[in-house]
Motif scaffolding. Structure first.
Motif, PDB file in Angstrom:
ATOM      1  N   ARG A  18       0.838  -1.194   0.000  1.00  0.00           N
ATOM      2  CA  ARG A  18       0.000   0.000   0.000  1.00  0.00           C
ATOM      3  C   ARG A  18       0.878   1.251   0.000  1.00  0.00           C
ATOM      4  N   VAL A  19       0.324   2.340  -0.479  1.00  0.00           N
ATOM      5  CA  VAL A  19       1.057   3.609  -0.480  1.00  0.00           C
ATOM      6  C   VAL A  19       1.418   4.007   0.945  1.00  0.00           C
ATOM      7  N   SER A  20       0.548   3.725   1.896  1.00  0.00           N
ATOM      8  CA  SER A  20       0.830   4.050   3.294  1.00  0.00           C
ATOM      9  C   SER A  20       2.032   3.260   3.807  1.00  0.00           C
ATOM     10  N   THR A  64       1.851  10.007   2.710  1.00  0.00           N
ATOM     11  CA  THR A  64       1.315   9.472   1.460  1.00  0.00           C
ATOM     12  C   THR A  64       1.221  10.572   0.411  1.00  0.00           C
ATOM     13  N   GLY A  65       1.005  11.806   0.866  1.00  0.00           N
ATOM     14  CA  GLY A  65       0.944  12.933  -0.064  1.00  0.00           C
ATOM     15  C   GLY A  65       2.249  13.124  -0.801  1.00  0.00           C
ATOM     16  N   THR A  66       3.369  12.911  -0.091  1.00  0.00           N
ATOM     17  CA  THR A  66       4.677  13.040  -0.733  1.00  0.00           C
ATOM     18  C   THR A  66       4.869  11.955  -1.780  1.00  0.00           C
ATOM     19  N   VAL A  67       4.456  10.735  -1.464  1.00  0.00           N
ATOM     20  CA  VAL A  67       4.568   9.647  -2.433  1.00  0.00           C
ATOM     21  C   VAL A  67       3.748   9.974  -3.673  1.00  0.00           C
ATOM     22  N   HIS A  68       2.539  10.484  -3.450  1.00  0.00           N
ATOM     23  CA  HIS A  68       1.672  10.820  -4.587  1.00  0.00           C
ATOM     24  C   HIS A  68       2.188  12.038  -5.364  1.00  0.00           C
ATOM     25  N   GLY A  75      -0.498   7.718  -8.798  1.00  0.00           N
ATOM     26  CA  GLY A  75      -1.320   6.609  -8.314  1.00  0.00           C
ATOM     27  C   GLY A  75      -0.488   5.459  -7.811  1.00  0.00           C
ATOM     28  N   LYS A  76      -1.122   4.538  -7.088  1.00  0.00           N
ATOM     29  CA  LYS A  76      -0.412   3.367  -6.571  1.00  0.00           C
ATOM     30  C   LYS A  76       0.213   2.559  -7.701  1.00  0.00           C
ATOM     31  N   SER A  77      -0.516   2.372  -8.777  1.00  0.00           N
ATOM     32  CA  SER A  77       0.005   1.605  -9.905  1.00  0.00           C
ATOM     33  C   SER A  77       1.266   2.239 -10.472  1.00  0.00           C
ATOM     34  N   ASP A  78       1.318   3.570 -10.464  1.00  0.00           N
ATOM     35  CA  ASP A  78       2.492   4.272 -11.003  1.00  0.00           C
ATOM     36  C   ASP A  78       3.743   3.960 -10.196  1.00  0.00           C
ATOM     37  N   VAL A  79       3.644   4.055  -8.879  1.00  0.00           N
ATOM     38  CA  VAL A  79       4.828   3.835  -8.047  1.00  0.00           C
ATOM     39  C   VAL A  79       5.235   2.370  -8.061  1.00  0.00           C
ATOM     40  N   LEU A  80       4.278   1.447  -8.070  1.00  0.00           N
ATOM     41  CA  LEU A  80       4.619   0.031  -8.102  1.00  0.00           C
ATOM     42  C   LEU A  80       5.297  -0.342  -9.418  1.00  0.00           C
ATOM     43  N   THR A  81       4.747   0.154 -10.515  1.00  0.00           N
ATOM     44  CA  THR A  81       5.313  -0.153 -11.832  1.00  0.00           C
ATOM     45  C   THR A  81       6.717   0.411 -11.977  1.00  0.00           C
TER      46      THR A  81
END
Length: 207
Positions: A40-42, A52-56, A61-67
């Motif tokens: 999870r992003v958290s 989580t705001g910094t990650v975003h 999106g979650k898919s973006d960071v995972l990919t």
């Protein structure tokens, strides 16, 4: 843009790049430990000590960071291997070093193999993964091809063998053995995997 503006902006750019890499580093390690769909992003934010705001901010999106984390992991592995291989002049020794660096022993190489397996699985059901996946695979095979050609020019590998065919079979054998190691197949260990790959090199390439 003046020299002063470049100087003043450079530290900020470096910080942003470092933050982005820290997020990717944490993410791929979480994927290796927990699985692609369990992260999870958290979780990423907590490991990085941020929000989580910094990650975003870096990855919408979650898919973006995972990919991107999957791609980042594979890229880092290629870079590390390239540095190691360039230190070795002899083609035979260089190919054996490449084999050793592919063995899924305990540690970060095992984690990288976990990433590879998950990249394969995602590529099966998500066509958008396939272009990057195939690019990485082509780079790996090209590394083997260059080593074989180097060995042929050095006279340590047979001149009549086809480097592309050798690369295709060696990478396939590596993948198959590694999958068995990772899934706990009976009688398949990293030691057996290495013996299989070294035997392949001796039989197919020995001058």
């Amino acid at each position: 843009m003046t020299d002063a503006s470049v100087s003043s902006s450079a530290p900020g750019l470096v910080t942003e790049e470092h933050r982005r890499e820290a997020i990717l580093e944490a993410t791929w390690q979480l994927i290796a430990e927990r699985g692609f769909h369990a992260v999870r992003v958290s979780d990423i934010a907590r490991v990085c000590g941020t929000s989580t705001g910094t990650v975003h901010y870096y990855f919408p999106g979650k898919s973006d960071v995972l990919t991107e984390a999957l791609k980042y992991c594979v890229e880092q592995a290629f870079n590390r291997q390239s540095v190691e291989l360039r230190r070795i002049t002899g083609a035979h020794e260089r190919l054996l070093k490449l084999i050793d660096m592919q063995l899924p022993r305990v540690g970060f190489i095992l984690d990288e193999w976990s990433i590879w397996l998950q990249y394969w699985a995602e590529s099966v059901v998500r066509p958008e993964f396939r272009a990057a996946h195939n690019e990485f695979y082509a780079r790996w095979q090209e590394t083997v091809i260059r080593i074989v050609r180097r060995g042929q020019s050095q006279g340590v590998f047979r001149a009549e063998v086809d480097p592309e065919n050798v690369a295709l079979r060696l990478t396939a054998l590596t993948d198959g053995a590694a999958i068995q190691v990772l899934t706990g197949a009976p009688r398949m260990t990293t030691t057996v995997m290495r013996e299989l790959l070294v035997d392949f090199v001796q039989r197919e390439l020995g001058a």
